[in-house]
Design a protein around this motif. Structure first.
Motif, PDB file in Angstrom:
ATOM      1  N   ARG A  15       0.740  -1.186  -0.135  1.00 28.07           N
ATOM      2  CA  ARG A  15       0.079  -0.159  -0.266  1.00 28.07           C
ATOM      3  C   ARG A  15       0.906   1.285   0.190  1.00 28.07           C
ATOM      4  O   ARG A  15       0.684   2.216  -0.662  1.00 28.07           O
ATOM      5  CB  ARG A  15      -0.923   0.049   1.285  1.00 28.07           C
ATOM      6  N   LYS A  16       1.869   1.256   0.722  1.00 22.31           N
ATOM      7  CA  LYS A  16       2.681   2.678   0.658  1.00 22.31           C
ATOM      8  C   LYS A  16       3.325   2.656  -0.520  1.00 22.31           C
ATOM      9  O   LYS A  16       3.577   3.895  -0.900  1.00 22.31           O
ATOM     10  CB  LYS A  16       3.999   1.994   1.776  1.00 22.31           C
ATOM     11  N   ALA A  17       3.810   1.655  -1.253  1.00 23.44           N
ATOM     12  CA  ALA A  17       4.455   1.643  -2.612  1.00 23.44           C
ATOM     13  C   ALA A  17       3.415   2.197  -3.566  1.00 23.44           C
ATOM     14  O   ALA A  17       3.935   3.309  -4.062  1.00 23.44           O
ATOM     15  CB  ALA A  17       5.014   0.376  -3.010  1.00 23.44           C
ATOM     16  N   GLU A  18       2.132   1.968  -3.323  1.00 21.41           N
ATOM     17  CA  GLU A  18       1.290   2.475  -4.276  1.00 21.41           C
ATOM     18  C   GLU A  18       1.098   3.925  -4.249  1.00 21.41           C
ATOM     19  O   GLU A  18       0.811   4.653  -4.909  1.00 21.41           O
ATOM     20  CB  GLU A  18      -0.223   1.541  -3.933  1.00 21.41           C
ATOM     21  N   HIS A  19       0.794   4.292  -2.795  1.00 22.28           N
ATOM     22  CA  HIS A  19       0.654   5.793  -2.346  1.00 22.28           C
ATOM     23  C   HIS A  19       1.680   6.565  -2.949  1.00 22.28           C
ATOM     24  O   HIS A  19       1.851   7.791  -3.528  1.00 22.28           O
ATOM     25  CB  HIS A  19       0.424   5.777  -0.994  1.00 22.28           C
ATOM     26  N   ILE A  20       3.093   6.027  -2.845  1.00 22.51           N
ATOM     27  CA  ILE A  20       4.365   6.791  -3.276  1.00 22.51           C
ATOM     28  C   ILE A  20       4.086   7.044  -4.634  1.00 22.51           C
ATOM     29  O   ILE A  20       4.455   7.852  -5.205  1.00 22.51           O
ATOM     30  CB  ILE A  20       5.707   6.015  -2.868  1.00 22.51           C
ATOM     31  N   GLU A  21       3.737   5.785  -5.253  1.00 19.06           N
ATOM     32  CA  GLU A  21       3.710   5.591  -6.963  1.00 19.06           C
ATOM     33  C   GLU A  21       2.755   7.033  -7.478  1.00 19.06           C
ATOM     34  O   GLU A  21       3.150   7.759  -8.273  1.00 19.06           O
ATOM     35  CB  GLU A  21       3.357   4.709  -7.284  1.00 19.06           C
ATOM     36  N   GLU A  22       1.588   6.767  -6.638  1.00 20.64           N
ATOM     37  CA  GLU A  22       0.526   7.770  -7.120  1.00 20.64           C
ATOM     38  C   GLU A  22       0.945   9.161  -6.997  1.00 20.64           C
ATOM     39  O   GLU A  22       0.628  10.079  -7.914  1.00 20.64           O
ATOM     40  CB  GLU A  22      -0.728   7.651  -6.355  1.00 20.64           C
ATOM     41  N   SER A  23       1.676   9.413  -5.929  1.00 22.06           N
ATOM     42  CA  SER A  23       2.220  10.969  -5.597  1.00 22.06           C
ATOM     43  C   SER A  23       3.410  11.396  -6.818  1.00 22.06           C
ATOM     44  O   SER A  23       3.202  12.398  -6.982  1.00 22.06           O
ATOM     45  CB  SER A  23       2.727  11.137  -4.265  1.00 22.06           C
ATOM     46  N   TYR A  24       4.291  10.437  -6.871  1.00 24.17           N
ATOM     47  CA  TYR A  24       4.870  10.706  -8.292  1.00 24.17           C
ATOM     48  C   TYR A  24       4.310  10.929  -9.425  1.00 24.17           C
ATOM     49  O   TYR A  24       4.721  11.891 -10.365  1.00 24.17           O
ATOM     50  CB  TYR A  24       6.050   9.564  -8.186  1.00 24.17           C
ATOM     51  N   GLU A  25       3.173  10.295  -9.765  1.00 28.78           N
ATOM     52  CA  GLU A  25       2.597  10.444 -10.920  1.00 28.78           C
ATOM     53  C   GLU A  25       1.956  11.522 -10.936  1.00 28.78           C
ATOM     54  O   GLU A  25       1.665  12.247 -12.146  1.00 28.78           O
ATOM     55  CB  GLU A  25       1.640   9.268 -11.230  1.00 28.78           C
ATOM     56  N   GLU A  26       1.423  12.185  -9.948  1.00 30.35           N
ATOM     57  CA  GLU A  26       0.695  13.387  -9.736  1.00 30.35           C
ATOM     58  C   GLU A  26       1.591  14.662 -10.079  1.00 30.35           C
ATOM     59  O   GLU A  26       1.425  15.486 -10.449  1.00 30.35           O
ATOM     60  CB  GLU A  26       0.241  13.634  -8.278  1.00 30.35           C
ATOM     61  N   LYS A  27       2.895  14.317  -9.800  1.00 30.23           N
ATOM     62  CA  LYS A  27       4.063  15.104 -10.240  1.00 30.23           C
ATOM     63  C   LYS A  27       4.529  15.302 -11.581  1.00 30.23           C
ATOM     64  O   LYS A  27       5.496  16.138 -12.026  1.00 30.23           O
ATOM     65  CB  LYS A  27       5.156  15.013  -9.165  1.00 30.23           C
ATOM     66  N   GLY A  28       4.012  14.330 -12.192  1.00 24.14           N
ATOM     67  CA  GLY A  28       4.382  14.005 -13.858  1.00 24.14           C
ATOM     68  C   GLY A  28       5.450  13.229 -14.146  1.00 24.14           C
ATOM     69  O   GLY A  28       6.059  13.249 -15.184  1.00 24.14           O
ATOM     70  N   VAL A  29       5.853  12.238 -13.049  1.00 27.12           N
ATOM     71  CA  VAL A  29       6.956  11.186 -13.286  1.00 27.12           C
ATOM     72  C   VAL A  29       6.283  10.344 -14.105  1.00 27.12           C
ATOM     73  O   VAL A  29       5.097   9.828 -13.736  1.00 27.12           O
ATOM     74  CB  VAL A  29       7.239  11.004 -12.050  1.00 27.12           C
ATOM     75  N   GLU A  31       5.064   6.594 -15.455  1.00 30.26           N
ATOM     76  CA  GLU A  31       4.537   5.719 -14.811  1.00 30.26           C
ATOM     77  C   GLU A  31       5.488   4.453 -14.297  1.00 30.26           C
ATOM     78  O   GLU A  31       5.589   4.140 -12.917  1.00 30.26           O
ATOM     79  CB  GLU A  31       3.347   4.848 -15.496  1.00 30.26           C
ATOM     80  N   LYS A  32       6.383   4.094 -15.236  1.00 35.69           N
ATOM     81  CA  LYS A  32       7.402   3.242 -14.945  1.00 35.69           C
ATOM     82  C   LYS A  32       8.402   3.787 -13.871  1.00 35.69           C
ATOM     83  O   LYS A  32       8.873   2.941 -13.147  1.00 35.69           O
ATOM     84  CB  LYS A  32       8.187   2.619 -16.265  1.00 35.69           C
ATOM     85  N   ASP A  33       8.895   4.924 -14.323  1.00 34.17           N
ATOM     86  CA  ASP A  33       9.680   5.622 -13.253  1.00 34.17           C
ATOM     87  C   ASP A  33       9.111   5.687 -11.778  1.00 34.17           C
ATOM     88  O   ASP A  33       9.730   5.672 -10.953  1.00 34.17           O
ATOM     89  CB  ASP A  33      10.348   6.882 -13.669  1.00 34.17           C
ATOM     90  N   ALA A  34       7.907   6.042 -11.838  1.00 35.04           N
ATOM     91  CA  ALA A  34       7.213   6.404 -10.488  1.00 35.04           C
ATOM     92  C   ALA A  34       7.235   5.110  -9.640  1.00 35.04           C
ATOM     93  O   ALA A  34       7.468   5.077  -8.267  1.00 35.04           O
ATOM     94  CB  ALA A  34       5.763   6.857 -10.661  1.00 35.04           C
ATOM     95  N   GLU A  35       7.026   4.081 -10.483  1.00 33.25           N
ATOM     96  CA  GLU A  35       6.900   2.624  -9.937  1.00 33.25           C
ATOM     97  C   GLU A  35       8.195   2.167  -9.210  1.00 33.25           C
ATOM     98  O   GLU A  35       8.449   1.703  -8.012  1.00 33.25           O
ATOM     99  CB  GLU A  35       6.188   1.792 -10.783  1.00 33.25           C
ATOM    100  N   ALA A  36       9.334   2.476 -10.083  1.00 32.84           N
ATOM    101  CA  ALA A  36      10.760   2.137  -9.637  1.00 32.84           C
ATOM    102  C   ALA A  36      10.985   3.046  -8.362  1.00 32.84           C
ATOM    103  O   ALA A  36      11.498   2.371  -7.448  1.00 32.84           O
ATOM    104  CB  ALA A  36      11.587   2.280 -10.800  1.00 32.84           C
ATOM    105  N   ARG A  37      10.921   4.097  -8.405  1.00 36.37           N
ATOM    106  CA  ARG A  37      11.159   5.141  -7.522  1.00 36.37           C
ATOM    107  C   ARG A  37      10.376   4.680  -6.023  1.00 36.37           C
ATOM    108  O   ARG A  37      10.941   4.834  -4.928  1.00 36.37           O
ATOM    109  CB  ARG A  37      10.628   6.572  -7.623  1.00 36.37           C
ATOM    110  N   ALA A  38       9.044   4.399  -6.255  1.00 39.79           N
ATOM    111  CA  ALA A  38       8.232   3.909  -5.203  1.00 39.79           C
ATOM    112  C   ALA A  38       8.883   2.604  -4.399  1.00 39.79           C
ATOM    113  O   ALA A  38       9.020   2.663  -3.136  1.00 39.79           O
ATOM    114  CB  ALA A  38       6.710   3.500  -5.618  1.00 39.79           C
TER     115      ALA A  38
END
Length: 125
Positions: A15-29, A31-38
């Motif tokens: 769940r934590k990774a999903e939330h982090i990924e969503e916040s990165y995507e909202e910032k324009g990162v 999808e693939k990079d957001a998931e890796a960063r999360a």
């Protein structure tokens, strides 16, 4: 998904990774990079998957050997301030040299560098 199976992660970590990924995507990162960063963030904070089984990695033989030799070195302890016949002055730490210089009442020791302490202790012997 980034490399590897995420089966070893707890529900909370996922769940934590999903939330982090969503916040990165909202910032324009992307999808693939957001998931890796999360997942990198989750790994950094919790050390990876916490379910039974862990990473599946065990200590290598060299790491086991290294740990054994370190504990063997620790077993050769002496009392503080007691001279160690198996070590030269150059191999001792500055703190050990300062302790010896203090016990021999060498003046000016507080401003000496390590090599100066070694020289002063040799001269005092």
């Amino acid at each position: 998904m980034p490399r590897g199976s995420k089966d070893k992660y707890t529900e909370k970590q996922q769940r934590k990774a999903e939330h982090i990924e969503e916040s990165y995507e909202e910032k324009g990162v992307p999808e693939k990079d957001a998931e890796a960063r999360a997942w990198a963030t989750v790994n950094k904070q919790s050390g990876g998957g916490n379910r039974k089984g862990g990473s599946g990695q065990t200590k290598s033989e060299s790491a086991k050997h290294r740990d054994a030799s370190q504990s063997a070195r620790r077993a050769v302890k002496t009392k503080r301030g007691e001279p160690r016949p198996d070590r030269s002055l150059e191999s001792e730490t500055k703190e050990e040299l300062m302790r010896k210089a203090r016990s021999r009442n060498i003046s000016g020791r507080s401003s000496m560098r390590k090599q100066e302490l070694v020289d002063a202790l040799k001269k005092a012997s």
